[in-house]
Enzyme design. Structure first.
Site, PDB file in Angstrom:
ATOM      1  N   SER A 154       0.845  -1.200   0.000  1.00  0.00           N
ATOM      2  CA  SER A 154       0.000   0.000   0.000  1.00  0.00           C
ATOM      3  C   SER A 154       0.873   1.239   0.000  1.00  0.00           C
ATOM      4  O   SER A 154       2.043   1.193   0.398  1.00  0.00           O
ATOM      5  CB  SER A 154      -0.895  -0.005   1.253  1.00  0.00           C
ATOM      6  OG  SER A 154      -1.534   1.237   1.424  1.00  0.00           O
ATOM      7  N   TYR A 195      -2.671  -0.808  10.132  1.00  0.00           N
ATOM      8  CA  TYR A 195      -2.667  -1.064   8.698  1.00  0.00           C
ATOM      9  C   TYR A 195      -1.381  -0.561   8.055  1.00  0.00           C
ATOM     10  O   TYR A 195      -0.743  -1.266   7.268  1.00  0.00           O
ATOM     11  CB  TYR A 195      -3.879  -0.399   8.056  1.00  0.00           C
ATOM     12  CG  TYR A 195      -3.992  -0.638   6.567  1.00  0.00           C
ATOM     13  CD1 TYR A 195      -4.500  -1.826   6.083  1.00  0.00           C
ATOM     14  CD2 TYR A 195      -3.591   0.336   5.655  1.00  0.00           C
ATOM     15  CE1 TYR A 195      -4.609  -2.053   4.718  1.00  0.00           C
ATOM     16  CE2 TYR A 195      -3.697   0.131   4.295  1.00  0.00           C
ATOM     17  CZ  TYR A 195      -4.210  -1.070   3.830  1.00  0.00           C
ATOM     18  OH  TYR A 195      -4.308  -1.280   2.473  1.00  0.00           O
TER      19      TYR A 195
END
Length: 271
Positions: free
Chosen positions: A151, A164
């Site tokens: 990501s 995350y």
């Protein structure tokens, strides 16, 4: 010869019932790959499998918990019984949850340990365990491609999403580590790479980007677009080209790389 050809290759996809990986799975099948759809939610995986089959493709849906190694091993056996081999692994299981995200109601000091652990384990440990189980089969065959999902949060941690961001940074690091380890200790014909999506509007992040009461964009959503030169969110379909490239011989010398798919987000300094 088409260097992007993946026809008849067997691809295992974890998190295959989700928004992103279902789109990837369907397009890989359209390109002729045989797809094993692994997801803890079997109904979602079955829906994707049905769509693939309706389009003339081959697919197998398997209920799988990526945090349970025995579950992964059982899934591997089902894949081998059906298709006989594994050539591509896409580690797509992951995501965030509201309880592991700081907010006006819950600050960093009060984030629950279980929520942080759940998000980190799902994204990182789920990638490691699936790579152990299916990577072993790829190593035995002396050739293959493993594609992880990192990501933009791995490159620069995002506010609010502590677990995350940390987990995706770990996925990027693991991607590079595994690329080296498999080449040095098992086969020089195995490649391990990752894609790093920018901001895609999904059910998992919609609560941060769209106000649930008004339906209007939040301040966070506005900041994202202002810092994305292409001035929009990406779509799941825009990940597919890079995945096919990494899965095919078109990327035969690409190894240990993290490929941004972010509309220029990482390139923009803000001025």
């Amino acid at each position: 010869m088409d260097i992007f050809d993946i026809k008849d290759k067997v691809a295992v996809i974890t998190g295959a019932g989700g928004i992103l990986c279902s789109k990837i799975a369907i397009e890989l099948a359209n390109q002729g790959a045989k797809i094993a759809l692994l997801d803890i939610n079997l109904d979602n995986a079955l829906e994707v499998a049905a769509e693939i089959k309706d389009n003339g493709g081959e697919a197998l849906a398997i209920k799988t918990d990526v945090l349970n190694k025995e579950s992964l091993k059982n899934a591997r056996q089902e894949v081998l019984d059906k298709f006989g081999r594994v050539e591509i692994l896409i580690n797509g299981a992951g995501g965030n949850k509201k309880e592991a995200t700081t907010s006006e109601e819950v600050d960093f000091f009060n984030l629950p340990q279980d929520a942080i652990k759940w998000v980190f384990n799902l994204n990182f440990l789920g990638t490691v365990l699936a790579s152990q189980v299916f990577g072993e089969e790829i190593a035995a065959n002396d050739k293959g491609s493993i594609i992880n999902i990192s990501s933009m949060a791995a490159i620069s941690p995002l506010t609010k999403t502590i677990a995350y961001s940390a987990a995706k940074a770990a996925v990027s690091n693991f991607t590079q580590w595994l690329a080296v380890d498999l080449n040095q200790n098992f086969s020089e014909n195995i490649r391990v790479n990752a894609i790093a999506p920018g901001f895609l509007l999904t059910t998992q992040n919609k609560y941060l980007l769209i106000d649930q009461e008004t339906g209007e964009e939040t301040e966070r959503g506005k900041k994202i677009k202002n810092n994305t030169p292409m001035n929009r969110y990406g779509s799941p379909e825009e990940l597919i080209g890079a995945v096919i490239w990494l899965a095919s011989d078109a990327s035969s010398f690409v190894n240990g790389s993290i490929i941004p798919i972010d509309g220029g987000f990482a390139a923009y300094s803000g001025v």
